[in-house]
Design an enzyme around this catalytic site. Structure first.
Site, mmCIF file in Angstrom:
data_model
loop_
_atom_site.group_PDB
_atom_site.id
_atom_site.type_symbol
_atom_site.label_atom_id
_atom_site.label_comp_id
_atom_site.label_asym_id
_atom_site.label_seq_id
_atom_site.Cartn_x
_atom_site.Cartn_y
_atom_site.Cartn_z
ATOM 1 N N ASP A 11 99.814 -23.765 55.973
ATOM 2 C CA ASP A 11 98.726 -24.178 57.109
ATOM 3 C C ASP A 11 98.342 -25.489 56.528
ATOM 4 O O ASP A 11 97.348 -25.345 55.570
ATOM 5 C CB ASP A 11 97.807 -23.068 57.163
ATOM 6 C CG ASP A 11 96.698 -23.418 58.242
ATOM 7 O OD1 ASP A 11 96.992 -24.075 59.201
ATOM 8 O OD2 ASP A 11 95.807 -22.897 58.025
ATOM 9 N N GLU A 71 102.706 -24.698 60.422
ATOM 10 C CA GLU A 71 102.075 -24.776 61.552
ATOM 11 C C GLU A 71 102.215 -26.240 62.095
ATOM 12 O O GLU A 71 101.885 -27.321 61.469
ATOM 13 C CB GLU A 71 100.596 -24.282 61.402
ATOM 14 C CG GLU A 71 100.033 -24.175 63.060
ATOM 15 C CD GLU A 71 98.704 -23.438 62.791
ATOM 16 O OE1 GLU A 71 98.771 -22.222 63.325
ATOM 17 O OE2 GLU A 71 97.766 -24.034 62.213
ATOM 18 N N ASP A 143 92.393 -20.459 55.739
ATOM 19 C CA ASP A 143 93.793 -21.224 55.399
ATOM 20 C C ASP A 143 94.824 -20.212 54.923
ATOM 21 O O ASP A 143 96.026 -20.417 55.348
ATOM 22 C CB ASP A 143 93.283 -22.388 54.647
ATOM 23 C CG ASP A 143 92.243 -23.218 55.067
ATOM 24 O OD1 ASP A 143 92.297 -23.712 56.222
ATOM 25 O OD2 ASP A 143 91.176 -23.449 54.309
#
Length: 170
Positions: A11, A71, A143
């Protein structure tokens, strides 16, 4: 014969880049590790990107994943922030690619849909489903949790592709 595949989900973020590592064997998921790589906000951009690179490289080297998933970022109204996030995302893709891993990309809605069943949901729903899917999962902060969700999304997507290929072959 099935083999265990180790996946790192990433992420990306300039301040905090979350990472999560899972293993998948058939339909089963197993938590391996998760954490966050941070950069010092007092440093210049290039130094911060180096910190993210070095931290992620250490994780990839230490856990030896087979595949990576990152992502995709969304564009917001602050163009400068979007560009900086894009640079951090570049690091998140570069590190596993340089280690020879295939890097997949997933939209945030696809990640949520893979984990909670719908494309729009709250962080708490993701945290709860991570614990349902992998009871031994440990994560500190959003996160790392998001990174685990990204890894799970990749595990589900790769399984779907494998099933389709098997159906075509057989």
């Amino acid at each position: 014969m099935q083999t265990t595949i180790r996946i790192i989900g990433i992420d990306p973020g300039l301040r905090r880049t979350g990472w999560g590592i899972i293993e998948t064997l058939g339909n089963s998921l197993r938590f391996v590790a998760s954490g966050t790589v941070t950069s010092d906000g007092e440093m210049d951009l290039a130094s911060r990107l180096c910190q993210l690179h070095d931290g992620l490289a250490e994780v990839v080297h230490g856990y030896q994943p087979h595949e990576a998933a990152v992502e995709q970022t969304f564009v917001n109204k602050d163009a400068t922030a979007t560009l900086k996030l894009g640079q951090a995302r570049g690091i998140a893709m570069l590190v596993p690619a340089r280690a020879g891993l295939r890097v997949a990309e997933y939209a945030p809605n696809a990640v949520k849909k893979a984990v909670i069943g719908v494309g729009h949901g709250e962080k708490q729903q993701i945290h709860m489903m991570l614990k349902v899917l992998m009871p031994k999962a440990e994560f500190k902060g959003n996160d790392a949790a998001d990174a685990l969700a990204i890894a799970i999304c990749h595990a589900h997507n790769r399984q779907a592709v494998t099933s389709r290929l098997a159906a075509l072959a057989g």
